[in-house]
Design a protein around this motif. Structure first.
Motif, short mmCIF file in Angstrom:
data_model
loop_
_atom_site.label_atom_id
_atom_site.label_comp_id
_atom_site.label_asym_id
_atom_site.label_seq_id
_atom_site.Cartn_x
_atom_site.Cartn_y
_atom_site.Cartn_z
N ILE A 135 0.74 -1.35 -0.08
CA ILE A 135 -0.01 -0.14 0.17
C ILE A 135 0.75 1.36 -0.11
O ILE A 135 0.77 1.94 -0.76
CB ILE A 135 -1.14 0.09 0.98
N LYS A 136 1.96 1.04 0.64
CA LYS A 136 2.72 2.42 1.00
C LYS A 136 3.31 2.76 -0.42
O LYS A 136 3.55 3.68 -0.94
CB LYS A 136 3.95 2.13 1.84
N LEU A 137 3.81 1.61 -1.06
CA LEU A 137 4.43 1.78 -2.54
C LEU A 137 3.57 2.34 -3.49
O LEU A 137 3.81 3.11 -4.40
CB LEU A 137 5.39 0.54 -2.89
N GLN A 138 2.29 1.67 -3.45
CA GLN A 138 1.26 2.20 -4.19
C GLN A 138 0.85 3.60 -4.08
O GLN A 138 0.70 4.41 -5.03
CB GLN A 138 -0.10 1.38 -4.40
N LEU A 139 0.85 4.08 -2.88
CA LEU A 139 0.64 5.38 -2.63
C LEU A 139 1.67 6.48 -3.25
O LEU A 139 1.40 7.53 -3.81
CB LEU A 139 0.63 5.73 -1.04
#
Length: 109
Positions: free
Chosen positions: A22-26
């Motif tokens: 999720i952090k990378l997608q954000l």
């Protein structure tokens, strides 16, 4: 010319890996846990814990929306097979989740 296929993203089920996903997608979208936290008026750590699986329907929905994925795909353990949200409950039998509103057990719902 050969048609190209778009890879399907698979959300990790492991809480630590899902948080990183999720952090990378954000980050790919120019966002961060801190940005989501500011938008929602909560602490960054709260958003981070939610990404790892801590129960918060509004924050889970916000994270899923921010990464342009259905919340049921990002947090599948929070939904039953009919797509209804399950509510985390604590019970003497150590039942982790129950279907129904307001923490009622599956039998009471």
């Amino acid at each position: 010319m050969k048609p190209t296929t778009v890879p399907t993203l698979v959300v990790p089920k492991n809480p630590v890996e899902r948080r990183i996903f999720i952090k990378l997608q954000l980050e790919l979208r120019g966002l961060s846990f801190a940005a989501i936290a500011r938008q929602r008026g909560v602490a960054r750590v709260t958003v981070s814990k939610t990404a790892a699986g801590a129960p918060s329907a509004p924050l889970q929905a916000a994270l899923a929306e921010a990464i342009e994925m259905p919340v049921e795909v990002v947090f599948p353990e929070r939904f039953d097979r009919n797509g209804r949200r399950v509510t985390p409950v604590r019970s003497r039998q150590d039942s982790r989740y129950a279907s129904g509103a307001h923490g009622q057990s599956a039998e009471a719902a």
